[in-house]
Design an enzyme around this catalytic site. Structure first.
Site, PDB file in Angstrom:
ATOM      1  N   CYS A  13       0.781  -0.911  -0.111  1.00 47.92           N
ATOM      2  CA  CYS A  13       0.096  -0.058   0.023  1.00 47.92           C
ATOM      3  C   CYS A  13       0.934   1.160   0.020  1.00 47.92           C
ATOM      4  O   CYS A  13       1.976   1.080  -0.422  1.00 47.92           O
ATOM      5  CB  CYS A  13      -1.005  -0.042   1.256  1.00 47.92           C
ATOM      6  SG  CYS A  13      -0.005   0.009   2.680  1.00 47.92           S
ATOM      7  N   ASN A  16       2.386   1.406   4.275  1.00 46.05           N
ATOM      8  CA  ASN A  16       2.747   0.240   5.029  1.00 46.05           C
ATOM      9  C   ASN A  16       2.354   0.254   6.525  1.00 46.05           C
ATOM     10  O   ASN A  16       2.978  -0.361   7.174  1.00 46.05           O
ATOM     11  CB  ASN A  16       3.912  -0.242   4.680  1.00 46.05           C
ATOM     12  CG  ASN A  16       4.448  -1.567   4.995  1.00 46.05           C
ATOM     13  OD1 ASN A  16       5.633  -2.005   5.261  1.00 46.05           O
ATOM     14  ND2 ASN A  16       3.519  -2.760   5.193  1.00 46.05           N
ATOM     15  N   CYS A  18      -1.226   0.931   7.397  1.00 43.50           N
ATOM     16  CA  CYS A  18      -2.818   0.540   7.609  1.00 43.50           C
ATOM     17  C   CYS A  18      -3.323  -0.623   6.801  1.00 43.50           C
ATOM     18  O   CYS A  18      -3.500  -1.538   7.388  1.00 43.50           O
ATOM     19  CB  CYS A  18      -3.651   1.869   7.178  1.00 43.50           C
ATOM     20  SG  CYS A  18      -3.341   3.383   7.975  1.00 43.50           S
ATOM     21  N   ARG A  19      -3.207  -0.445   5.594  1.00 51.82           N
ATOM     22  CA  ARG A  19      -3.948  -1.625   4.797  1.00 51.82           C
ATOM     23  C   ARG A  19      -3.022  -2.852   4.775  1.00 51.82           C
ATOM     24  O   ARG A  19      -3.408  -3.842   5.003  1.00 51.82           O
ATOM     25  CB  ARG A  19      -4.495  -1.267   3.279  1.00 51.82           C
ATOM     26  CG  ARG A  19      -5.460  -0.060   3.261  1.00 51.82           C
ATOM     27  CD  ARG A  19      -5.619   0.557   1.792  1.00 51.82           C
ATOM     28  NE  ARG A  19      -4.369   1.550   1.724  1.00 51.82           N
ATOM     29  CZ  ARG A  19      -4.417   2.299   0.889  1.00 51.82           C
ATOM     30  NH1 ARG A  19      -5.072   2.070  -0.305  1.00 51.82           N
ATOM     31  NH2 ARG A  19      -3.176   2.886   0.637  1.00 51.82           N
ATOM     32  N   SER A  20      -1.675  -2.351   4.109  1.00 54.05           N
ATOM     33  CA  SER A  20      -0.914  -3.881   3.677  1.00 54.05           C
ATOM     34  C   SER A  20      -0.646  -4.590   5.060  1.00 54.05           C
ATOM     35  O   SER A  20      -0.385  -6.011   4.871  1.00 54.05           O
ATOM     36  CB  SER A  20       0.306  -3.406   3.009  1.00 54.05           C
ATOM     37  OG  SER A  20       0.963  -2.619   3.551  1.00 54.05           O
ATOM     38  N   ASP A 131      -8.413   3.651   1.287  1.00 53.22           N
ATOM     39  CA  ASP A 131      -7.208   4.019   2.265  1.00 53.22           C
ATOM     40  C   ASP A 131      -7.977   4.634   3.478  1.00 53.22           C
ATOM     41  O   ASP A 131      -8.547   5.928   3.505  1.00 53.22           O
ATOM     42  CB  ASP A 131      -6.449   5.272   1.560  1.00 53.22           C
ATOM     43  CG  ASP A 131      -5.055   5.494   2.518  1.00 53.22           C
ATOM     44  OD1 ASP A 131      -5.165   5.160   3.588  1.00 53.22           O
ATOM     45  OD2 ASP A 131      -4.203   6.348   1.922  1.00 53.22           O
TER      46      ASP A 131
HETATM   47  P1  4NP Z   1      -1.758   2.792   4.035  1.00 54.00           P
HETATM   48  O1  4NP Z   1      -2.363   4.303   4.628  1.00 54.00           O
HETATM   49  O2  4NP Z   1      -1.101   3.214   2.693  1.00 54.00           O
HETATM   50  O3  4NP Z   1      -2.760   2.145   4.264  1.00 54.00           O
HETATM   51  O4  4NP Z   1      -0.526   2.429   5.267  1.00 54.00           O
HETATM   52  C1  4NP Z   1      -1.735   5.428   4.684  1.00 54.00           C
HETATM   53  C2  4NP Z   1      -0.754   5.542   5.684  1.00 54.00           C
HETATM   54  C3  4NP Z   1       0.057   6.821   5.893  1.00 54.00           C
HETATM   55  C4  4NP Z   1      -0.071   7.913   4.876  1.00 54.00           C
HETATM   56  C5  4NP Z   1      -0.968   7.800   3.802  1.00 54.00           C
HETATM   57  C6  4NP Z   1      -1.903   6.405   3.719  1.00 54.00           C
HETATM   58  N1  4NP Z   1       0.557   8.852   4.972  1.00 54.00           N
HETATM   59  O5  4NP Z   1       0.208  10.016   4.152  1.00 54.00           O
HETATM   60  O6  4NP Z   1       1.368   9.312   5.862  1.00 54.00           O
END
Ligand code: 4NP
Length: 160
Positions: A13, A16, A18-20, A131
């Site tokens: 994702c 790294n 939240c989702r993955s 997301d």
């Molecule tokens: P992820 O979510 O891609 O599912 O881990 C996010 C985590 C951090 C950020 C964006 C999305 N960020 O902008 O820091």
């Protein structure tokens, strides 16, 4: 004779965190339940959170469902991972496009799949795993979606 070479799956994702990390653990558990020798990891196309544990909201939704992702640490996706893993699963279309840009060979490009499309859920759910970073209420839905996708993935790829 069980297949001795682990099938290596990488969930990707943006951050790294939240989702993955949830995808990683759900795929690992689904493979284990199906008695498959899979090696599962995750990574992010962005580097902001490298070395950090998953987001507390992902840890909490995992815990609520009896899973622990506490030990995971975010890593930045790099070309070596694209060479090393057998299947690279992008959580959304932007992650997919970024991974395709990083791929150095046709073989690597072919290993990169958009998760929901690959498991045949996209027509029902849309192509992207939403997301939830900016929306606290999104984590349960992401968990449920990834749980369903992980079960379908293992059913598709399992070796008898
Ligand atoms: P992820 O979510 O891609 O599912 O881990 C996010 C985590 C951090 C950020 C964006 C999305 N960020 O902008 O820091």
């Amino acid at each position: 004779m069980p297949n001795q070479t682990p099938f290596k799956v990488l969930a990707v994702c943006l951050g790294n965190i939240c989702r993955s990390p949830l995808a990683e653990e759900l795929i690992r558990q689904a493979a284990r339940k199906a008695d498959q020798s899979w090696e599962v990891a995750s990574a992010g196309t962005g580097s902001w959170h490298v070395g950090n544990p998953p987001d507390p909201r992902s840890r909490s939704v995992a815990q609520k469902h009896g899973l622990s992702i506490e030990e995971q640490r975010a890593q930045h996706v790099h070309p070596q991972l694209l060479a090393e893993y057998d299947l690279i699963l992008a959580m959304d279309r932007k992650n997919y496009a970024d991974l395709q840009k990083m791929a150095q060979t046709e073989e690597q490009r072919n290993k990169i799949k958009l998760l929901l499309d690959h498991v045949g859920l996209a027509s029902e759910t849309g192509p992207d795993v939403f997301d939830p970073y900016w929306d606290d209420s999104g984590f349960e839905g992401v968990f449920q979606l990834l749980d369903k996708a992980a079960a379908r993935l293992v059913a598709m790829e399992a070796k008898m």
